[in-house]
Design an enzyme around this catalytic site. Structure first.
Site, PDB file in Angstrom:
ATOM      1  N   LYS A 261       3.075  -8.917   7.417  1.00 12.70           N
ATOM      2  CA  LYS A 261       2.117  -8.137   6.621  1.00 12.70           C
ATOM      3  C   LYS A 261       1.016  -9.073   6.124  1.00 12.70           C
ATOM      4  O   LYS A 261       1.305 -10.095   5.485  1.00 12.70           O
ATOM      5  CB  LYS A 261       2.822  -7.484   5.420  1.00 12.70           C
TER       6      LYS A 261
ATOM      7  N   ASP B 182      -2.413  -4.627   5.467  1.00 10.42           N
ATOM      8  CA  ASP B 182      -2.186  -3.916   4.194  1.00 10.42           C
ATOM      9  C   ASP B 182      -3.451  -3.981   3.342  1.00 10.42           C
ATOM     10  O   ASP B 182      -3.521  -4.725   2.364  1.00 10.42           O
ATOM     11  CB  ASP B 182      -0.988  -4.576   3.495  1.00 10.42           C
TER      12      ASP B 182
ATOM     13  N   LYS C 123      -4.998  -0.999   2.267  1.00 11.81           N
ATOM     14  CA  LYS C 123      -4.981   0.215   1.424  1.00 11.81           C
ATOM     15  C   LYS C 123      -6.381   0.814   1.282  1.00 11.81           C
ATOM     16  O   LYS C 123      -6.927   0.908   0.177  1.00 11.81           O
ATOM     17  CB  LYS C 123      -4.398  -0.091   0.037  1.00 11.81           C
TER      18      LYS C 123
ATOM     19  N   ASP D  37     -11.766   5.423   0.334  1.00 10.20           N
ATOM     20  CA  ASP D  37     -13.233   5.551   0.302  1.00 10.20           C
ATOM     21  C   ASP D  37     -13.567   6.926   0.866  1.00 10.20           C
ATOM     22  O   ASP D  37     -12.661   7.742   1.091  1.00 10.20           O
ATOM     23  CB  ASP D  37     -13.840   4.406   1.158  1.00 10.20           C
TER      24      ASP D  37
ATOM     25  N   PRO E  41     -14.383   9.725   3.670  1.00  7.31           N
ATOM     26  CA  PRO E  41     -13.725   9.834   4.981  1.00  7.31           C
ATOM     27  C   PRO E  41     -14.394   9.008   6.075  1.00  7.31           C
ATOM     28  O   PRO E  41     -13.711   8.297   6.835  1.00  7.31           O
ATOM     29  CB  PRO E  41     -13.796  11.343   5.285  1.00  7.31           C
TER      30      PRO E  41
ATOM     31  N   THR F 253       3.732   1.461  -7.111  1.00  9.28           N
ATOM     32  CA  THR F 253       4.950   1.325  -7.917  1.00  9.28           C
ATOM     33  C   THR F 253       4.694   0.561  -9.215  1.00  9.28           C
ATOM     34  O   THR F 253       5.537   0.531 -10.098  1.00  9.28           O
ATOM     35  CB  THR F 253       6.080   0.639  -7.123  1.00  9.28           C
TER      36      THR F 253
ATOM     37  N   ARG G  30       9.169 -13.342  -0.453  1.00  6.14           N
ATOM     38  CA  ARG G  30       9.732 -14.632  -0.847  1.00  6.14           C
ATOM     39  C   ARG G  30      11.159 -14.937  -0.400  1.00  6.14           C
ATOM     40  O   ARG G  30      11.453 -16.102  -0.127  1.00  6.14           O
ATOM     41  CB  ARG G  30       9.576 -14.792  -2.361  1.00  6.14           C
TER      42      ARG G  30
HETATM   43  O1  C5P Z   1       7.939 -11.617  -2.256  1.00  3.73           O
HETATM   44  P1  C5P Z   1       8.248 -10.157  -2.310  1.00  3.73           P
HETATM   45  O2  C5P Z   1       9.427  -9.757  -1.417  1.00  3.73           O
HETATM   46  O3  C5P Z   1       8.415  -9.646  -3.706  1.00  3.73           O
HETATM   47  O4  C5P Z   1       6.948  -9.468  -1.674  1.00  3.73           O
HETATM   48  C1  C5P Z   1       6.815  -8.085  -1.577  1.00  3.73           C
HETATM   49  C2  C5P Z   1       5.509  -7.727  -0.928  1.00  3.73           C
HETATM   50  O5  C5P Z   1       5.357  -6.309  -0.986  1.00  3.73           O
HETATM   51  C3  C5P Z   1       4.277  -8.300  -1.617  1.00  3.73           C
HETATM   52  O6  C5P Z   1       3.265  -8.487  -0.603  1.00  3.73           O
HETATM   53  C4  C5P Z   1       3.852  -7.213  -2.565  1.00  3.73           C
HETATM   54  O7  C5P Z   1       2.493  -7.246  -2.872  1.00  3.73           O
HETATM   55  C5  C5P Z   1       4.202  -5.975  -1.741  1.00  3.73           C
HETATM   56  N1  C5P Z   1       4.438  -4.767  -2.544  1.00  3.73           N
HETATM   57  C6  C5P Z   1       5.389  -4.691  -3.530  1.00  3.73           C
HETATM   58  N2  C5P Z   1       5.556  -3.526  -4.243  1.00  3.73           N
HETATM   59  C7  C5P Z   1       4.790  -2.470  -3.963  1.00  3.73           C
HETATM   60  C8  C5P Z   1       3.830  -2.512  -2.966  1.00  3.73           C
HETATM   61  C9  C5P Z   1       3.679  -3.700  -2.257  1.00  3.73           C
HETATM   62  O8  C5P Z   1       6.118  -5.645  -3.781  1.00  3.73           O
HETATM   63  N3  C5P Z   1       4.991  -1.359  -4.612  1.00  3.73           N
END
Ligand code: C5P
Length: 236
Positions: free
Chosen positions: A38, A65, A67, A70, A72, A124, A215
């Site tokens: 991603k 990613d 997102k 804007d 259409p 989220t 991570r």
């Molecule tokens: O390191 P980690 O596993 O926490 O990374 C999760 C990835 O998913 C990051 O790129 C974060 O920005 C993305 N993300 C998230 N929660 C969301 C939407 C995207 O953790 N609701």
């Protein structure tokens, strides 16, 4: 090390780096048969399409990613450019509305190789108070359900959601509609700043199609070994 070969890996590794070199070092240690990648706003804004091309040349499928949200015509153009770049998945905000999502889908339908088109429902990071402040009524879950249905109706291929929303959405939307979930932590990994987490195996058992994992893989001493551990958990 046991290797589970797959041509359709469920794991999408989030490349969240400020610099290109650690990201490129990492991808040399991973394997495109075992994971997708991603690329988000930080790396894309700094390193652009050339960076994405470096990853695709190594054989990786890319979830771009960005997102999009804007009018259409502009979102359709962004999606067309993403398709020309050869990405595997691209996303738009469902709050951009039906016409915007349909324009994105129509643009992608005309592309030679069509990326999956995914919607973002309610971020989220937003709770009850946040959604009220922007004028939405009902609970975050109500809005997620409504926007996921709208995205499905507009012809999108799936939505990004919290693992905690997967079971509810699986009762609402069709089986083919893809659910992509971040917030994943194997039991052995550091939680970091994530709070509402689910293990990879639980997320898949609930009905998640793809797991966005950062991570636990990118910060591991041996990223490929971390990936293998997660694959084994999923298989077993
Ligand atoms: O390191 P980690 O596993 O926490 O990374 C999760 C990835 O998913 C990051 O790129 C974060 O920005 C993305 N993300 C998230 N929660 C969301 C939407 C995207 O953790 N609701």
């Amino acid at each position: 090390m046991d290797k589970i070969e797959t041509n359709n890996p469920k794991i999408i590794v989030a490349l969240d780096f400020a610099d290109e070199s650690p990201a490129l070092e990492l991808i040399e240690r991973l394997d495109p048969k075992r994971c997708r990648l991603k690329v988000g706003k930080e790396m894309f804004t700094r390193y652009g399409p050339n960076f994405v091309e470096k990853l695709t040349k190594k054989g990786y499928d890319i979830f771009l990613d960005l997102k999009f949200h804007d009018i259409p015509n502009t979102v359709a153009g962004g999606c067309r450019s993403a398709a020309e770049l050869g990405v595997w998945m691209v996303n738009v905000h469902a709050l951009g509305g039906r016409k915007m999502m349909e324009a994105a889908r129509e643009a992608l339908d005309k592309s030679a190789v069509r990326p999956l088109l995914i919607g973002v429902t309610i971020l989220t990071s937003m709770g009850q108070e946040d959604i009220e402040q922007v004028g939405l009524s009902g609970s975050p879950a109500d809005n997620v359900r409504r926007l996921a249905l709208l995205a499905e109706d507009a012809g999108l291929d799936g939505v990004v959601c919290s693992p905690k929303e997967v079971a509810m959405l699986r009762q609402t939307i069709s089986h083919e509609f893809k659910l992509i979930t971040p917030g994943i932590r194997p039991a052995w990994a550091e939680k970091g700043d994530q709070t509402r987490i689910t293990t990879p195996a639980d997320a898949v058992a609930l009905g998640s199609d793809y797991l966005v994992i950062g991570r636990p893989v990118t910060a591991a001493a041996d990223p490929l070994e971390a990936l293998c551990r997660i694959e084994k958990e999923l298989a077993g």
